[in-house]
Design a protein around this motif. Structure first.
Motif, PDB file in Angstrom:
ATOM      1  N   VAL A  29       0.840  -1.192   0.000  1.00 34.65           N
ATOM      2  CA  VAL A  29       0.000   0.000   0.000  1.00 34.65           C
ATOM      3  C   VAL A  29       0.880   1.248   0.000  1.00 34.65           C
ATOM      4  CG1 VAL A  29      -1.846   1.224   1.219  1.00 34.65           C
ATOM      5  CG2 VAL A  29      -1.761  -1.288   1.283  1.00 34.65           C
ATOM      6  N   PRO A  30       0.719   2.099  -1.027  1.00 34.03           N
ATOM      7  CA  PRO A  30       1.470   3.355  -1.058  1.00 34.03           C
ATOM      8  C   PRO A  30       0.818   4.404  -0.150  1.00 34.03           C
ATOM      9  CG  PRO A  30       0.123   3.152  -3.021  1.00 34.03           C
ATOM     10  CD  PRO A  30      -0.068   1.888  -2.228  1.00 34.03           C
ATOM     11  N   TYR A  31       1.418   5.560  -0.097  1.00 31.68           N
ATOM     12  CA  TYR A  31       0.957   6.669   0.739  1.00 31.68           C
ATOM     13  C   TYR A  31       0.565   7.847  -0.146  1.00 31.68           C
ATOM     14  CZ  TYR A  31       3.198   4.366   4.776  1.00 31.68           C
ATOM     15  OH  TYR A  31       3.555   3.493   5.773  1.00 31.68           O
ATOM     16  N   THR A  32      -0.305   8.699   0.384  1.00 33.16           N
ATOM     17  CA  THR A  32      -0.660   9.936  -0.312  1.00 33.16           C
ATOM     18  C   THR A  32      -1.067  11.018   0.681  1.00 33.16           C
ATOM     19  OG1 THR A  32      -1.971  10.907  -2.101  1.00 33.16           O
ATOM     20  CG2 THR A  32      -3.100   9.345  -0.680  1.00 33.16           C
ATOM     21  N   THR A  49      -2.088  10.583   4.637  1.00 31.58           N
ATOM     22  CA  THR A  49      -1.371  11.391   5.606  1.00 31.58           C
ATOM     23  C   THR A  49      -1.426  12.843   5.156  1.00 31.58           C
ATOM     24  OG1 THR A  49       0.687  11.576   6.885  1.00 31.58           O
ATOM     25  CG2 THR A  49       0.913  11.045   4.533  1.00 31.58           C
ATOM     26  N   ASP A  50      -0.736  13.682   5.876  1.00 31.07           N
ATOM     27  CA  ASP A  50      -0.669  15.097   5.494  1.00 31.07           C
ATOM     28  C   ASP A  50       0.781  15.455   5.197  1.00 31.07           C
ATOM     29  OD1 ASP A  50       0.496  15.167   8.023  1.00 31.07           O
ATOM     30  OD2 ASP A  50      -1.158  16.263   8.938  1.00 31.07           O
ATOM     31  N   GLU A  51       1.038  16.711   4.907  1.00 26.98           N
ATOM     32  CA  GLU A  51       2.388  17.155   4.561  1.00 26.98           C
ATOM     33  C   GLU A  51       3.366  16.901   5.705  1.00 26.98           C
ATOM     34  OE1 GLU A  51       5.471  18.570   2.192  1.00 26.98           O
ATOM     35  OE2 GLU A  51       3.456  17.958   1.636  1.00 26.98           O
ATOM     36  N   ALA A  52       2.934  17.133   6.932  1.00 30.45           N
ATOM     37  CA  ALA A  52       3.814  16.898   8.092  1.00 30.45           C
ATOM     38  C   ALA A  52       4.177  15.417   8.203  1.00 30.45           C
ATOM     39  CB  ALA A  52       3.145  17.391   9.370  1.00 30.45           C
ATOM     40  N   GLY A  53       3.211  14.532   7.948  1.00 31.00           N
ATOM     41  CA  GLY A  53       3.479  13.097   7.977  1.00 31.00           C
ATOM     42  C   GLY A  53       4.466  12.691   6.903  1.00 31.00           C
ATOM     43  N   PHE A  54       4.309  13.265   5.703  1.00 33.43           N
ATOM     44  CA  PHE A  54       5.250  12.998   4.626  1.00 33.43           C
ATOM     45  C   PHE A  54       6.653  13.459   5.007  1.00 33.43           C
ATOM     46  CE2 PHE A  54       7.569  14.907   1.040  1.00 33.43           C
ATOM     47  CZ  PHE A  54       7.894  13.750   0.355  1.00 33.43           C
ATOM     48  N   GLU A  65      10.399   6.519  -3.092  1.00 37.57           N
ATOM     49  CA  GLU A  65      10.142   7.390  -4.229  1.00 37.57           C
ATOM     50  C   GLU A  65       8.957   8.259  -3.876  1.00 37.57           C
ATOM     51  OE1 GLU A  65       7.296   7.327  -6.426  1.00 37.57           O
ATOM     52  OE2 GLU A  65       6.340   5.825  -5.173  1.00 37.57           O
ATOM     53  N   GLN A  66       8.903   9.423  -4.529  1.00 37.52           N
ATOM     54  CA  GLN A  66       7.759  10.300  -4.306  1.00 37.52           C
ATOM     55  C   GLN A  66       7.521  11.154  -5.533  1.00 37.52           C
ATOM     56  OE1 GLN A  66       7.190  13.837  -3.351  1.00 37.52           O
ATOM     57  NE2 GLN A  66       9.215  14.539  -3.915  1.00 37.52           N
ATOM     58  N   ARG A  67       6.261  11.474  -5.733  1.00 34.17           N
ATOM     59  CA  ARG A  67       5.850  12.364  -6.807  1.00 34.17           C
ATOM     60  C   ARG A  67       4.945  13.414  -6.214  1.00 34.17           C
ATOM     61  NH1 ARG A  67       2.773   8.209  -7.773  1.00 34.17           N
ATOM     62  NH2 ARG A  67       3.965   7.187  -6.189  1.00 34.17           N
ATOM     63  N   GLU A  68       5.036  14.611  -6.715  1.00 32.60           N
ATOM     64  CA  GLU A  68       4.111  15.644  -6.259  1.00 32.60           C
ATOM     65  C   GLU A  68       3.407  16.235  -7.460  1.00 32.60           C
ATOM     66  OE1 GLU A  68       6.347  19.852  -5.702  1.00 32.60           O
ATOM     67  OE2 GLU A  68       6.816  18.353  -4.185  1.00 32.60           O
ATOM     68  N   TYR A  69       2.132  16.497  -7.266  1.00 27.68           N
ATOM     69  CA  TYR A  69       1.308  17.043  -8.331  1.00 27.68           C
ATOM     70  C   TYR A  69       0.714  18.352  -7.850  1.00 27.68           C
ATOM     71  CZ  TYR A  69       1.805  12.351 -10.162  1.00 27.68           C
ATOM     72  OH  TYR A  69       2.321  11.167 -10.615  1.00 27.68           O
ATOM     73  N   HIS A  70       0.886  19.376  -8.646  1.00 28.27           N
ATOM     74  CA  HIS A  70       0.308  20.681  -8.344  1.00 28.27           C
ATOM     75  C   HIS A  70      -1.085  20.683  -8.945  1.00 28.27           C
ATOM     76  CE1 HIS A  70       4.046  22.318  -6.733  1.00 28.27           C
ATOM     77  NE2 HIS A  70       4.585  21.423  -7.554  1.00 28.27           N
ATOM     78  N   THR A  71      -2.057  20.372  -8.117  1.00 25.85           N
ATOM     79  CA  THR A  71      -3.431  20.218  -8.565  1.00 25.85           C
ATOM     80  C   THR A  71      -4.190  21.528  -8.396  1.00 25.85           C
ATOM     81  OG1 THR A  71      -4.449  19.631  -6.446  1.00 25.85           O
ATOM     82  CG2 THR A  71      -3.299  17.858  -7.644  1.00 25.85           C
ATOM     83  N   PHE A  72      -5.428  21.515  -8.830  1.00 30.65           N
ATOM     84  CA  PHE A  72      -6.304  22.670  -8.632  1.00 30.65           C
ATOM     85  C   PHE A  72      -6.645  22.849  -7.156  1.00 30.65           C
ATOM     86  CE2 PHE A  72      -6.884  21.815 -13.115  1.00 30.65           C
ATOM     87  CZ  PHE A  72      -6.910  23.088 -13.654  1.00 30.65           C
ATOM     88  N   HIS A  73      -6.296  21.856  -6.327  1.00 27.56           N
ATOM     89  CA  HIS A  73      -6.628  21.880  -4.908  1.00 27.56           C
ATOM     90  C   HIS A  73      -5.384  21.898  -4.023  1.00 27.56           C
ATOM     91  CE1 HIS A  73     -10.704  21.134  -6.234  1.00 27.56           C
ATOM     92  NE2 HIS A  73     -10.201  20.210  -7.027  1.00 27.56           N
TER      93      HIS A  73
END
Length: 193
Positions: A29-32, A49-54, A65-73
């Protein structure tokens, strides 16, 4: 030696459905940091999780590994953690869903012989209809993000990137039962006796 069968494909190609149908493999199971969707459960599709958890996991050196997406939210992160779910020298085989980029990172981290690709494909028109149907079921539909993801898939799964990643075998999901049978045969062929 354990193996990870790594499911990937464009959004709404049926990865989650196929993932749930492939019994007998342990799930990784991955994380987000993105919000949980209707019908999802903690520890099933993702660990939420949240940004602090990451940042805490990143600082501990456990993020593979990690990916970040700049979403509309806002920024949404998706990442894989070396948290003991995968036992490389065990006898259990695993299944995981992710992106092409994440698959390549996992191969680099654990070794190409332990991480095997399962690329799911589906006609873009059918994918778009499935994505729209799924988004309509959400309490707060995020159509802008759905469109961003759909368009980003063309770049993320470009033919040259698939070739560079060594992806040869592909599974067409225009008939779920046939697709599942082909994937099961592929997994069985690559499992150790």
């Amino acid at each position: 030696m354990s193996k990870i069968f790594y499911l990937m494909g464009k959004s709404s190609s049926g990865k989650d459905t196929i993932f749930k149908e492939l019994k007998g493999l342990r799930t990784l199971v991955p994380y987000t940091t993105r919000p949980i969707r209707a019908g999802e459960a903690e520890g099933v599709e993702y660990y939420f999780t949240d940004e602090a958890g990451f940042q805490k996991l990143l600082a501990s050196g456990k993020v593979i590994e990690q990916r970040e997406y700049h979403t509309f939210h806002g920024v949404w992160r998706y990442f894989t953690v070396d948290d003991g779910q995968f036992v490389p020298e065990g006898k259990q085989d695993y299944i995981m869903i992710g992106t092409l980029e994440a698959y390549q990172s996992m191969q680099k981290y654990f070794g190409a012989e332990k991480v095997l690709p399962v690329l799911i494909e589906l006609d873009d028109g059918l994918r778009l209809q499935r994505a729209l149907d799924r988004e309509r079921q959400q309490e707060c539909p995020r159509y802008e993000e759905m469109c961003r993801r759909f368009l980003a898939d063309s770049e993320d799964f470009a033919e040259e990137k698939l070739r560079e990643a060594g992806i040869g075998k592909r599974f067409q999901n225009d008939d779920l039962e046939r697709c599942l049978a082909e994937i099961r045969a592929y997994i069985q062929e690559h499992q150790e006796n």
